[in-house]
Design a protein around this motif. Structure first.
Motif, PDB file in Angstrom:
ATOM      1  N   GLY A 228     -17.475  58.456 -26.592  1.00 54.91           N
ATOM      2  CA  GLY A 228     -18.409  57.414 -26.199  1.00 54.91           C
ATOM      3  C   GLY A 228     -18.238  57.015 -24.748  1.00 54.91           C
ATOM      4  N   PHE A 229     -18.807  55.867 -24.406  1.00 54.92           N
ATOM      5  CA  PHE A 229     -18.784  55.368 -23.024  1.00 54.92           C
ATOM      6  C   PHE A 229     -17.809  54.209 -22.941  1.00 54.92           C
ATOM      7  N   GLY A 230     -17.092  54.112 -21.855  1.00 52.75           N
ATOM      8  CA  GLY A 230     -16.152  53.015 -21.683  1.00 52.75           C
ATOM      9  C   GLY A 230     -14.788  53.564 -21.336  1.00 52.75           C
ATOM     10  N   MET A 231     -13.814  53.315 -22.171  1.00 59.95           N
ATOM     11  CA  MET A 231     -12.460  53.762 -21.895  1.00 59.95           C
ATOM     12  C   MET A 231     -12.345  55.273 -21.997  1.00 59.95           C
ATOM     13  N   SER A 232     -11.417  55.842 -21.237  1.00 61.68           N
ATOM     14  CA  SER A 232     -11.102  57.262 -21.331  1.00 61.68           C
ATOM     15  C   SER A 232      -9.746  57.388 -22.018  1.00 61.68           C
ATOM     16  N   PRO A 233      -9.698  57.904 -23.238  1.00 54.71           N
ATOM     17  CA  PRO A 233      -8.425  57.973 -23.971  1.00 54.71           C
ATOM     18  C   PRO A 233      -7.394  58.788 -23.213  1.00 54.71           C
ATOM     19  N   PHE A 234      -6.135  58.428 -23.374  1.00 51.38           N
ATOM     20  CA  PHE A 234      -5.047  59.126 -22.701  1.00 51.38           C
ATOM     21  C   PHE A 234      -4.893  60.526 -23.275  1.00 51.38           C
ATOM     22  N   LEU A 235      -4.676  61.495 -22.395  1.00 49.70           N
ATOM     23  CA  LEU A 235      -4.391  62.864 -22.778  1.00 49.70           C
ATOM     24  C   LEU A 235      -3.179  63.319 -21.988  1.00 49.70           C
ATOM     25  N   VAL A 485     -29.065  47.006 -29.376  1.00 52.91           N
ATOM     26  CA  VAL A 485     -30.227  46.167 -29.100  1.00 52.91           C
ATOM     27  C   VAL A 485     -30.077  44.819 -29.798  1.00 52.91           C
ATOM     28  N   PHE A 486     -29.609  44.843 -31.048  1.00 49.21           N
ATOM     29  CA  PHE A 486     -29.412  43.599 -31.780  1.00 49.21           C
ATOM     30  C   PHE A 486     -28.329  42.750 -31.108  1.00 49.21           C
ATOM     31  N   MET A 487     -27.300  43.430 -30.562  1.00 45.41           N
ATOM     32  CA  MET A 487     -26.258  42.712 -29.841  1.00 45.41           C
ATOM     33  C   MET A 487     -26.833  42.003 -28.609  1.00 45.41           C
ATOM     34  N   GLY A 488     -27.738  42.712 -27.891  1.00 40.30           N
ATOM     35  CA  GLY A 488     -28.363  42.109 -26.720  1.00 40.30           C
ATOM     36  C   GLY A 488     -29.225  40.906 -27.085  1.00 40.30           C
ATOM     37  N   LEU A 489     -29.971  41.028 -28.197  1.00 44.49           N
ATOM     38  CA  LEU A 489     -30.794  39.904 -28.650  1.00 44.49           C
ATOM     39  C   LEU A 489     -29.939  38.697 -29.025  1.00 44.49           C
ATOM     40  N   SER A 490     -28.822  38.963 -29.709  1.00 51.52           N
ATOM     41  CA  SER A 490     -27.940  37.857 -30.099  1.00 51.52           C
ATOM     42  C   SER A 490     -27.332  37.196 -28.866  1.00 51.52           C
ATOM     43  N   VAL A 519     -27.568  47.892 -22.327  1.00 50.75           N
ATOM     44  CA  VAL A 519     -27.478  49.258 -21.792  1.00 50.75           C
ATOM     45  C   VAL A 519     -26.022  49.726 -21.782  1.00 50.75           C
ATOM     46  N   PHE A 520     -25.123  48.840 -21.415  1.00 57.02           N
ATOM     47  CA  PHE A 520     -23.699  49.168 -21.362  1.00 57.02           C
ATOM     48  C   PHE A 520     -23.154  49.538 -22.744  1.00 57.02           C
ATOM     49  N   PHE A 521     -23.649  48.863 -23.774  1.00 58.81           N
ATOM     50  CA  PHE A 521     -23.136  49.055 -25.128  1.00 58.81           C
ATOM     51  C   PHE A 521     -23.818  50.202 -25.880  1.00 58.81           C
ATOM     52  N   ALA A 526     -19.804  52.318 -32.668  1.00 58.14           N
ATOM     53  CA  ALA A 526     -20.520  51.341 -33.488  1.00 58.14           C
ATOM     54  C   ALA A 526     -19.599  50.235 -33.992  1.00 58.14           C
ATOM     55  N   GLY A 527     -18.329  50.567 -34.249  1.00 60.02           N
ATOM     56  CA  GLY A 527     -17.388  49.558 -34.731  1.00 60.02           C
ATOM     57  C   GLY A 527     -17.169  48.452 -33.716  1.00 60.02           C
TER      58      GLY A 527
END
Length: 555
Positions: A228-235, A485-490, A519-521, A526-527
């Protein structure tokens, strides 16, 4: 006119969503297929195959390797057959040359959602990828050297853990001058920990001496996973050192500064998102660990144990354990001290770890669904932080109640900033308004929110875990972007319950925040989005209730 502006904005959003859907489809269509075919390399000479020839284990050096002839070739000159081992959790391949593990597929984890015929491949040796687990014996009577590796004999090439059987033993045998050696792999039902032992029968009239090593060899390629988008897991690699319970280095850091450490017990691991492999040598001995880049571009992370002396005409054993599987906190805690820290919650681990235990308890004993468990955990956290959040909400509600008076002051003293500040402070004192009251509680809650973010991102149990309806994988993005989208509305509705900033520029930025956060989310798991929605909805209810109480003069 307003309706024209809103129509234009709606059209722009519709086009943006269409582009996002098209980009999502394009990415899925052009995702490269994983190379699943395991190949067998010829006997590798040198190139960093085995550890250095001598080791200071603070108990005497392992004797320098003697010059040995290359290991014998395969009997018929053809490609040797790999040993296939099947258990309830593994599809595993062992190369008779050296007795190395060259492939590990995890049967209880799918490579992609709804592909039960394609288990996740953790270790493999293909044309374009190397990630294998090697082990051997070095020293005076060692079987492995820079000159070559031994070719073990096997009674068959297919082993399976059958129904009703709790343990599977796979023996590879080797006749050495003066000793009969059995390399034994022991697999247990439901366990990702494999016991690796060398059983030595010294048939000579002289003492037998060697030290066991275990190592993971890997290239720098990223695992094929949707993070997904956001953090880059450690490798990279991790181990337990004298100074740090959890010391990690990515490949770039290893290449720049190799690590060598000698400690009591310990472990060395190759860490990636959700999964790891690790060698765990004898915990009651001093072992030497090394993280190093090899000359062929691969990286080695391994250990060398103490040398073992076996008297003439006696038997002895050298052993270690190898783990290849999910980052299961509870199982890793049992295997070795601090190995559970490979489930990396970041610097706020002291908050994240208790949160995971609460989440796990809710899922195990209350709801049996990780999605509902996240929602109940959010309720639990909001309840704990209620005194802080309620204080901030009350302060914001009072500011909202007296917003007309503040606006009147701004209009009255718009050309005299000093007088405006004085009158505003008088209003705050008279009505007992604390302008910082809404900020401090939020700042105090931020460590909890950040810790929860890392905890949910690192929890392997969320991988391919369904919630309801269209959400079949809480660790992946919402395929239809409904939750973001629902998160943005809330978030937009939550803003409407609070007073708008007095500064026009700041007010416009705040109005754009729900759109930017949506857009960021979009590519967040989903969790995580579900947590933010639950948090927003609880905050909306709490804010609405407190606003009513303030308007009624009860606060």
């Amino acid at each position: 006119m307003d309706w024209q502006r809103y129509t234009l904005l709606g059209g722009i959003l519709a086009v943006l969503l269409a582009l996002i859907f098209q980009w999502n489809a394009f990415q899925e269509l052009h995702t490269p297929e994983l190379d699943r075919e395991t190949i067998v390399h010829s006997d590798v000479q040198s190139g960093g195959l085995i550890p250095a020839e001598t080791y200071d284990n603070s108990g005497g050096d392992v004797p320098q390797l003697e010059s040995q002839a290359p290991a014998e070739t395969d009997n018929d000159g053809t490609e040797r057959k790999l040993v296939n081992v099947t258990t309830d959790v593994f599809d595993l391949l062992i190369d008779p040359r050296g007795g190395d593990i060259v492939k590990v597929a995890l049967r209880k984890f799918e490579e992609k959602l709804d592909t039960p015929d394609q288990p996740l491949i953790l270790l493999n040796q293909t044309r374009y990828h190397t990630y294998i687990a090697q082990s051997g014996l070095i020293g005076k009577n060692g079987t492995d050297s820079a000159a070559g590796r031994p070719l073990f004999n096997v009674s068959k090439t297919e082993y399976a853990l059958v129904e009703g059987q709790d343990q599977l033993v796979v023996d590879l045998t080797l006749q050495q001058q003066g000793a009969n050696i059995t390399k034994r792999y022991t697999f247990k039902r439901g366990d990702y920990l494999v016991q690796v032992a060398y059983l030595v029968d010294n048939t000579s009239a002289k003492p037998w001496s060697a030290a066991m090593f275990g190592q993971i060899k890997r290239d720098t390629s990223e695992p094929v996973t949707d993070t997904g988008f956001g953090m880059s897991p450690f490798l990279g690699a991790a181990l337990h050192t004298n100074e740090e319970n959890y010391f990690k280095q990515d490949f770039e850091e290893i290449a720049e500064k190799p690590t060598r450490e000698t400690i009591e017990g310990g472990w060395v691991a190759m860490v990636q998102h959700y999964f790891l492999s690790a060698w765990i040598p004898p915990q009651d001995e001093r072992n030497t660990f090394e993280l190093k880049e090899l000359s062929n571009g691969l990286f080695r992370m391994g250990f060398t144990a103490q040398p073992v002396q076996i008297a003439a005409a006696t038997q002895g054993e050298l052993s270690a354990s190898f783990y290849a599987g999910p980052k299961d906190v509870y199982r890793l805690e049992e295997i070795s001290p601090y190995l559970d820290l490979t489930v990396d919650y970041g610097w706020l681990w002291w908050i994240a770890k208790p949160l995971f235990r609460v989440l796990h308890f809710i899922q195990e004993h209350i709801v049996s669904n990780w999605g509902w468990a996240i929602i109940l955990l959010t309720v639990f956290i909001k309840t704990l932080l209620l005194p802080l959040s309620a204080a901030g909400t009350k302060s914001m509600a009072r500011m909202r109640k007296f917003a007309p008076q503040m606006k009147k002051l701004q209009e009255q003293y718009k050309d005299n900033r000093q007088k405006l500040a004085e009158e505003t402070m008088k209003l705050y004192r008279r009505e007992k308004i604390n302008p910082m009251g809404g900020c401090l509680p939020i700042l105090l809650q931020m460590p909890v929110f950040i810790a929860l973010y890392w905890m949910l991102t690192e929890t392997v149990e969320l991988r391919h875990a369904p919630w309801i309806f269209w959400i079949h994988d809480l660790s992946a993005k919402d395929p239809y972007f409904i939750l973001p989208v629902f998160m943005g509305l809330s978030m937009w509705f939550m803003q409407k319950l609070n007073p708008a900033p007095t500064d026009p520029t700041q007010a416009r930025i705040m109005q754009l925040m729900p759109v930017m956060m949506t857009v960021f989310f979009l590519w967040f798991p989903a969790g995580l989005v579900l947590y933010w929605i639950a948090n927003n909805l609880i905050t909306i209810g709490q804010t609405w209730y407190i606003n009513k109480q303030v308007d009624a003069g009860k606060y």
